[in-house]
Design an enzyme around this catalytic site. Structure first.
Site, PDB file in Angstrom:
ATOM      1  N   LYS A 262      24.988  35.466  44.436  1.00  0.00           N
ATOM      2  CA  LYS A 262      24.775  34.565  44.837  1.00  0.00           C
ATOM      3  C   LYS A 262      24.545  34.300  46.378  1.00  0.00           C
ATOM      4  O   LYS A 262      24.747  34.723  47.045  1.00  0.00           O
ATOM      5  CB  LYS A 262      26.008  33.838  45.251  1.00  0.00           C
ATOM      6  CG  LYS A 262      26.780  33.543  43.411  1.00  0.00           C
ATOM      7  CD  LYS A 262      28.481  33.095  43.797  1.00  0.00           C
ATOM      8  CE  LYS A 262      28.535  33.072  42.363  1.00  0.00           C
ATOM      9  NZ  LYS A 262      29.319  34.564  41.820  1.00  0.00           N
TER      10      LYS A 262
ATOM     11  N   CYS B 246      24.840  27.871  28.586  1.00  0.00           N
ATOM     12  CA  CYS B 246      25.787  28.375  29.273  1.00  0.00           C
ATOM     13  C   CYS B 246      24.480  29.830  30.116  1.00  0.00           C
ATOM     14  O   CYS B 246      24.079  30.235  29.284  1.00  0.00           O
ATOM     15  CB  CYS B 246      26.827  28.697  27.978  1.00  0.00           C
ATOM     16  SG  CYS B 246      27.382  30.903  28.742  1.00  0.00           S
TER      17      CYS B 246
ATOM     18  N   ARG C 280      30.217  43.516  40.910  1.00  0.00           N
ATOM     19  CA  ARG C 280      29.055  43.045  41.785  1.00  0.00           C
ATOM     20  C   ARG C 280      29.523  43.740  42.976  1.00  0.00           C
ATOM     21  O   ARG C 280      28.678  44.009  43.859  1.00  0.00           O
ATOM     22  CB  ARG C 280      28.017  42.140  41.557  1.00  0.00           C
ATOM     23  CG  ARG C 280      27.573  41.613  42.224  1.00  0.00           C
ATOM     24  CD  ARG C 280      26.838  40.357  42.415  1.00  0.00           C
ATOM     25  NE  ARG C 280      25.690  39.908  40.789  1.00  0.00           N
ATOM     26  CZ  ARG C 280      25.846  38.969  40.137  1.00  0.00           C
ATOM     27  NH1 ARG C 280      26.027  38.337  40.306  1.00  0.00           N
ATOM     28  NH2 ARG C 280      25.477  39.297  38.616  1.00  0.00           N
TER      29      ARG C 280
ATOM     30  N   ARG D  64      35.872  42.457  45.333  1.00  0.00           N
ATOM     31  CA  ARG D  64      35.863  41.230  44.363  1.00  0.00           C
ATOM     32  C   ARG D  64      34.998  41.877  43.013  1.00  0.00           C
ATOM     33  O   ARG D  64      34.503  42.115  43.375  1.00  0.00           O
ATOM     34  CB  ARG D  64      35.744  40.246  44.211  1.00  0.00           C
ATOM     35  CG  ARG D  64      34.712  39.279  45.057  1.00  0.00           C
ATOM     36  CD  ARG D  64      34.151  38.687  45.757  1.00  0.00           C
ATOM     37  NE  ARG D  64      33.561  38.012  46.491  1.00  0.00           N
ATOM     38  CZ  ARG D  64      32.388  38.478  47.081  1.00  0.00           C
ATOM     39  NH1 ARG D  64      32.249  39.589  48.110  1.00  0.00           N
ATOM     40  NH2 ARG D  64      31.648  37.333  47.397  1.00  0.00           N
TER      41      ARG D  64
ATOM     42  N   CYS E 108      34.709  29.627  24.010  1.00  0.00           N
ATOM     43  CA  CYS E 108      35.231  28.292  25.396  1.00  0.00           C
ATOM     44  C   CYS E 108      36.169  27.105  24.206  1.00  0.00           C
ATOM     45  O   CYS E 108      36.016  27.245  23.292  1.00  0.00           O
ATOM     46  CB  CYS E 108      34.087  28.067  25.711  1.00  0.00           C
ATOM     47  SG  CYS E 108      33.625  29.484  27.367  1.00  0.00           S
TER      48      CYS E 108
HETATM   49  C1  LIG Z   1      30.318  34.545  41.294  1.00  0.00           C
HETATM   50  C2  LIG Z   1      31.183  35.475  41.925  1.00  0.00           C
HETATM   51  C3  LIG Z   1      31.983  36.722  42.433  1.00  0.00           C
HETATM   52  C4  LIG Z   1      32.283  36.000  43.250  1.00  0.00           C
HETATM   53  O1  LIG Z   1      31.682  34.953  44.476  1.00  0.00           O
HETATM   54  P1  LIG Z   1      32.439  34.186  45.362  1.00  0.00           P
HETATM   55  O2  LIG Z   1      31.023  34.327  46.277  1.00  0.00           O
HETATM   56  O3  LIG Z   1      33.230  35.418  45.952  1.00  0.00           O
HETATM   57  O4  LIG Z   1      33.121  32.963  45.206  1.00  0.00           O
HETATM   58  C5  LIG Z   1      32.443  37.640  42.095  1.00  0.00           C
HETATM   59  N1  LIG Z   1      31.505  38.509  40.707  1.00  0.00           N
HETATM   60  C6  LIG Z   1      30.203  38.557  40.247  1.00  0.00           C
HETATM   61  C7  LIG Z   1      29.349  39.415  39.280  1.00  0.00           C
HETATM   62  C8  LIG Z   1      29.786  36.797  40.787  1.00  0.00           C
HETATM   63  O5  LIG Z   1      29.134  36.310  39.320  1.00  0.00           O
END
Ligand SMILES: *Cc1c(COP(=O)(O)O)cnc(C)c1O
Length: 376
Positions: A345, A140, A120, A124, A133
């Site tokens: 986020k 969840c 996304r 990362r 789990c």
């Molecule tokens: C939460 C998330 C991350 C990591 O987000 P950070 O704000 O860097 O901790 C990376 N990829 C996806 C798809 C996520 O949902």
């Protein structure tokens, strides 16, 4: 002892399983094999309410029922509103859905180039390694695939995902999640971590796990040695209530810290679990005392059948407002909404800018007093 008492860790030891030899109790495979997975098993230790009983009947088609003996012992069997119970025992409200709820509430499927790999953000990726789990949180985010109750038939493709990461040099951070990645064997983890560390552009490896809370026995010397070999690892655990801060968890976290694992916590703000100031504050203090830096406090995602657990956003903002300035800054997590539709986020904060003048902001401190700040 009150659940909000900060001074002592809760220690339940073997509880309902006092007759089990400690060598078995302390073995994580024993914990895993002896999980409570049926309403009849739960009823041997507590009386299910009609709402819970009906919830358990539908669980096999929504999200499996599974509770480790360690975590089950944290339930107060005499309290139908027990905050541990609310997180883990299905309720009939899970069959009630609102139009804005989804099976994929944060739009992960729209950014999944390889099964199990969510890309996304540019730099990362989230790598879902398994659909299992140790126990299943009723709220969840990934209940569509986790436990396979909805016949999603998740087939992670570890090697295809690694190939994608290898061939996308903008990715510098890989977050291992699932399901719970610490259910994989040391051998599988070692192989994956070795392959990730061999990719020149991967700078950071993170693990998201609730295993230390559900099954602290899994944090063995062998697992710690595997993690240490590939350190530093950044690990986010998932603690929601101070009662989960057992001596067993504290011990597991100490072992992880000594294995070059750097600990954060992600909580979900849940109605009737941690949505009051004394409980939330106690949780955050205990996390710091256990070497864990609170990272995110999530608004509960709009997963189908979770309305009974969600908290209005303004209530969350008010809780953060009541913490800021009144306790250790490091204890305060960032409150976030993972945006419906795949927006990622989004931080949500109380407003500390009262208003703007031509020369700069008029600031408001934690006591509500205002202070001008001039840009010049
Ligand atoms: C939460 C998330 C991350 C990591 O987000 P950070 O704000 O860097 O901790 C990376 N990829 C996806 C798809 C996520 O949902």
């Amino acid at each position: 002892m009150q659940p909000n008492d900060n001074k002592t860790h809760w220690h339940h030891g073997q509880g309902h399983w006092a007759h089990i030899p400690p060598a078995q109790w302390n073995n994580w495979t024993w914990q895993y094999r002896h999980r409570i997975t049926t309403p009849a098993q739960a009823q041997t230790h507590l009386t299910l309410t009609p709402e819970e009983h009906a919830g358990c009947q539908q669980a096999p088609t929504r999200l499996a029922l599974a509770i480790t003996p360690h975590y089950f012992n944290l339930i107060d069997p005499n309290d139908p509103h027990c905050p541990i119970r609310r997180q883990i025992i299905p309720r009939i409200e899970e069959t009630h859905t609102t139009p804005d709820e989804h099976t994929d509430p944060i739009g992960e499927e729209t950014t999944t180039p390889i099964p199990g790999l969510v890309h996304r953000y540019p730099d990362r990726v989230l790598l879902l390694l398994t659909s299992n789990c140790a126990a299943y949180c009723r709220y969840c985010t990934r209940s569509r695939l986790v436990s396979n109750a909805q016949a999603y038939n998740f087939q992670p493709q570890h090697q295809a995902a690694l190939h994608y990461i290898r061939t996308h040099s903008q990715i510098r951070d890989v977050l291992l999640s699932g399901g719970d990645p610490l259910l994989l064997t040391e051998h599988t983890l070692d192989t994956l971590l070795t392959q990730l560390r061999a990719i020149p552009h991967i700078e950071i490896i993170r693990i998201g796990t609730r295993i230390p809370v559900f099954m602290p026995q899994r944090i063995t010397p062998a697992l710690c040695a595997t993690l240490r070999k590939h350190g530093p690892i950044w690990m986010n655990i998932h603690v929601n209530h101070p009662r989960e801060c057992t001596l067993e968890l504290d011990h597991a976290l100490k072992q992880l810290t000594q294995a070059d694992v750097h600990l954060g916590n992600q909580s979900v703000l849940l109605r009737g679990v941690n949505d009051d100031l004394p409980t939330l504050r106690s949780l955050l203090h205990r996390l710091l005392m256990m070497r864990v830096r609170p990272y995110y406090l999530y608004a509960c995602d709009k997963v189908k059948g979770t309305a009974h657990l969600r908290v209005p956003i303004e209530k969350g903002i008010e809780l953060i407002h009541q913490l800021r300035g009144h306790t250790t800054g490091q204890a305060i997590p960032q409150y976030v909404i993972d945006a419906p539709g795949g927006g990622g986020k989004i931080p949500i904060n109380p407003d500390y800018i009262d208003h703007w003048t031509l020369t700069g902001p008029i600031l408001r401190n934690y006591q509500g007093k205002t202070y001008p700040y001039t840009n010049t």
